[in-house]
Design a protein around this motif. Structure first.
Motif, short mmCIF file in Angstrom:
data_model
loop_
_atom_site.label_atom_id
_atom_site.label_comp_id
_atom_site.label_asym_id
_atom_site.label_seq_id
_atom_site.Cartn_x
_atom_site.Cartn_y
_atom_site.Cartn_z
N MET A 1 -12.44 12.79 7.31
CA MET A 1 -13.12 11.56 6.97
C MET A 1 -12.67 10.49 7.95
SD MET A 1 -12.62 9.15 3.56
CE MET A 1 -11.00 9.76 3.29
N THR A 2 -13.61 9.75 8.47
CA THR A 2 -13.32 8.60 9.33
C THR A 2 -13.35 7.35 8.46
OG1 THR A 2 -14.40 9.69 11.19
CG2 THR A 2 -14.07 7.31 11.35
N LEU A 3 -12.33 6.51 8.61
CA LEU A 3 -12.25 5.29 7.81
C LEU A 3 -12.78 4.10 8.58
CD1 LEU A 3 -8.71 5.74 6.23
CD2 LEU A 3 -10.92 6.26 5.21
N ASP A 4 -13.44 3.20 7.86
CA ASP A 4 -13.91 1.94 8.43
C ASP A 4 -12.76 0.95 8.34
OD1 ASP A 4 -15.06 -0.52 9.02
OD2 ASP A 4 -16.97 0.01 8.07
N THR A 5 -12.00 0.83 9.41
CA THR A 5 -10.80 -0.02 9.38
C THR A 5 -11.13 -1.50 9.21
OG1 THR A 5 -10.75 -0.02 11.81
CG2 THR A 5 -9.37 1.62 10.68
N ASP A 6 -12.34 -1.91 9.57
CA ASP A 6 -12.72 -3.31 9.32
C ASP A 6 -12.76 -3.60 7.83
OD1 ASP A 6 -12.95 -4.00 12.03
OD2 ASP A 6 -15.05 -3.39 12.10
N LYS A 7 -13.28 -2.65 7.03
CA LYS A 7 -13.32 -2.82 5.58
C LYS A 7 -11.89 -2.83 5.01
CE LYS A 7 -17.80 -0.70 4.55
NZ LYS A 7 -18.44 0.43 3.84
N ILE A 8 -11.05 -1.94 5.51
CA ILE A 8 -9.67 -1.88 5.04
C ILE A 8 -8.95 -3.18 5.37
CG2 ILE A 8 -7.44 -0.73 5.37
CD1 ILE A 8 -9.06 1.88 5.72
N ASP A 9 -9.13 -3.68 6.58
CA ASP A 9 -8.50 -4.95 6.97
C ASP A 9 -8.97 -6.09 6.08
OD1 ASP A 9 -7.30 -3.51 8.98
OD2 ASP A 9 -8.55 -4.33 10.59
N ASP A 10 -10.27 -6.13 5.77
CA ASP A 10 -10.80 -7.17 4.88
C ASP A 10 -10.19 -7.06 3.48
OD1 ASP A 10 -12.36 -8.30 6.85
OD2 ASP A 10 -14.22 -7.31 6.20
N ALA A 11 -10.08 -5.82 2.96
CA ALA A 11 -9.50 -5.62 1.63
C ALA A 11 -8.03 -6.04 1.62
CB ALA A 11 -9.64 -4.17 1.19
N ALA A 12 -7.29 -5.67 2.66
CA ALA A 12 -5.87 -6.05 2.74
C ALA A 12 -5.72 -7.57 2.80
CB ALA A 12 -5.22 -5.40 3.95
N LEU A 13 -6.57 -8.22 3.59
CA LEU A 13 -6.53 -9.68 3.69
C LEU A 13 -6.83 -10.32 2.35
CD1 LEU A 13 -6.14 -12.06 5.63
CD2 LEU A 13 -8.60 -11.96 6.08
N ALA A 14 -7.82 -9.80 1.64
CA ALA A 14 -8.16 -10.33 0.31
C ALA A 14 -7.00 -10.17 -0.65
CB ALA A 14 -9.41 -9.63 -0.23
N ILE A 15 -6.35 -9.00 -0.62
CA ILE A 15 -5.19 -8.77 -1.49
C ILE A 15 -4.05 -9.70 -1.13
CG2 ILE A 15 -3.41 -7.08 -2.10
CD1 ILE A 15 -5.68 -4.95 -1.90
N LEU A 16 -3.78 -9.85 0.17
CA LEU A 16 -2.72 -10.78 0.59
C LEU A 16 -3.00 -12.20 0.11
CD1 LEU A 16 -2.05 -9.56 4.24
CD2 LEU A 16 -0.43 -9.51 2.33
N SER A 17 -4.28 -12.60 0.11
CA SER A 17 -4.62 -13.97 -0.29
C SER A 17 -4.30 -14.24 -1.76
CB SER A 17 -6.09 -14.27 0.00
OG SER A 17 -6.93 -13.64 -0.95
N LEU A 18 -4.15 -13.18 -2.57
CA LEU A 18 -3.81 -13.37 -3.98
C LEU A 18 -2.41 -13.94 -4.15
CD1 LEU A 18 -5.27 -10.07 -5.46
CD2 LEU A 18 -6.26 -12.37 -5.56
N THR A 19 -1.56 -13.84 -3.12
CA THR A 19 -0.20 -14.36 -3.20
C THR A 19 -0.04 -15.64 -2.39
OG1 THR A 19 0.63 -13.05 -1.33
CG2 THR A 19 0.71 -12.02 -3.51
N LEU A 20 -1.14 -16.28 -2.06
CA LEU A 20 -1.12 -17.50 -1.24
C LEU A 20 -0.28 -18.59 -1.90
CD1 LEU A 20 -2.51 -18.44 1.39
CD2 LEU A 20 -4.28 -19.44 -0.02
N HIS A 21 0.63 -19.18 -1.12
CA HIS A 21 1.46 -20.27 -1.61
C HIS A 21 1.82 -21.18 -0.43
CE1 HIS A 21 4.28 -17.17 -0.30
NE2 HIS A 21 5.16 -18.13 -0.11
N TYR A 22 2.26 -22.38 -0.73
CA TYR A 22 2.59 -23.37 0.30
C TYR A 22 1.43 -23.56 1.28
CZ TYR A 22 7.37 -22.73 -1.34
OH TYR A 22 8.50 -22.64 -2.11
N GLY A 23 0.22 -23.44 0.78
CA GLY A 23 -0.95 -23.69 1.61
C GLY A 23 -1.45 -22.51 2.41
N THR A 24 -0.59 -21.91 3.22
CA THR A 24 -1.06 -20.85 4.12
C THR A 24 -0.20 -19.60 4.12
OG1 THR A 24 0.18 -21.79 5.97
CG2 THR A 24 -2.11 -22.51 5.71
N GLN A 25 0.86 -19.54 3.33
CA GLN A 25 1.77 -18.40 3.37
C GLN A 25 1.44 -17.38 2.29
OE1 GLN A 25 5.72 -20.01 3.14
NE2 GLN A 25 5.63 -20.86 5.19
N VAL A 26 1.66 -16.11 2.59
CA VAL A 26 1.46 -15.03 1.63
C VAL A 26 2.68 -14.11 1.67
CG1 VAL A 26 -1.06 -15.06 1.79
CG2 VAL A 26 0.25 -13.55 3.28
N TRP A 27 2.92 -13.41 0.56
CA TRP A 27 3.99 -12.44 0.52
C TRP A 27 3.56 -11.18 1.26
CZ3 TRP A 27 8.40 -14.39 -0.62
CH2 TRP A 27 8.50 -15.44 -1.52
#
Length: 76
Positions: A1-27
C-alpha cells in the motif's frame, strides 16, 4: 500500500493543534485525553507510565492499519 503522506501530515498537524498553548506552541506528544480514550477502547496499553512510548494492543494495530488504508491510502 502506498500512503498519501500529505494526508498524514495534515492529520498530524490537526492533532498537534489540539494541544495549542501560549498562542503558537504545541506539545510534541499526543494529548493525554486522547491516549486515555484509546486505552479505554482497548487500543493501547495503560498510558499512565513514565515511559515516553505507548504500546498498541493487537486491536489497536488492526484499527491503525485499517484507518491508514481507508483514510490515507493513495488511489492507484
Amino acid at each position: 500500500m502506498t500512503l498519501d503522506t500529505d494526508k498524514i501530515d495534515d492529520a498530524a498537524l490537526a492533532i498537534l493543534s489540539l494541544t495549542l498553548h501560549y498562542g503558537t506552541q504545541v506539545w510534541k506528544g499526543v494529548d493525554w485525553d486522547i491516549t486515555n480514550r484509546l486505552h479505554d477502547k482497548g487500543l493501547i496499553e495503560d498510558p499512565r507510565r513514565k515511559a515516553k512510548s505507548l504500546t498498541l494492543t493487537q486491536a489497536g494495530i488492526e484499527r491503525a492499519r485499517a484507518v491508514l488504508a481507508q483514510e490515507f491510502g493513495k488511489s492507484p
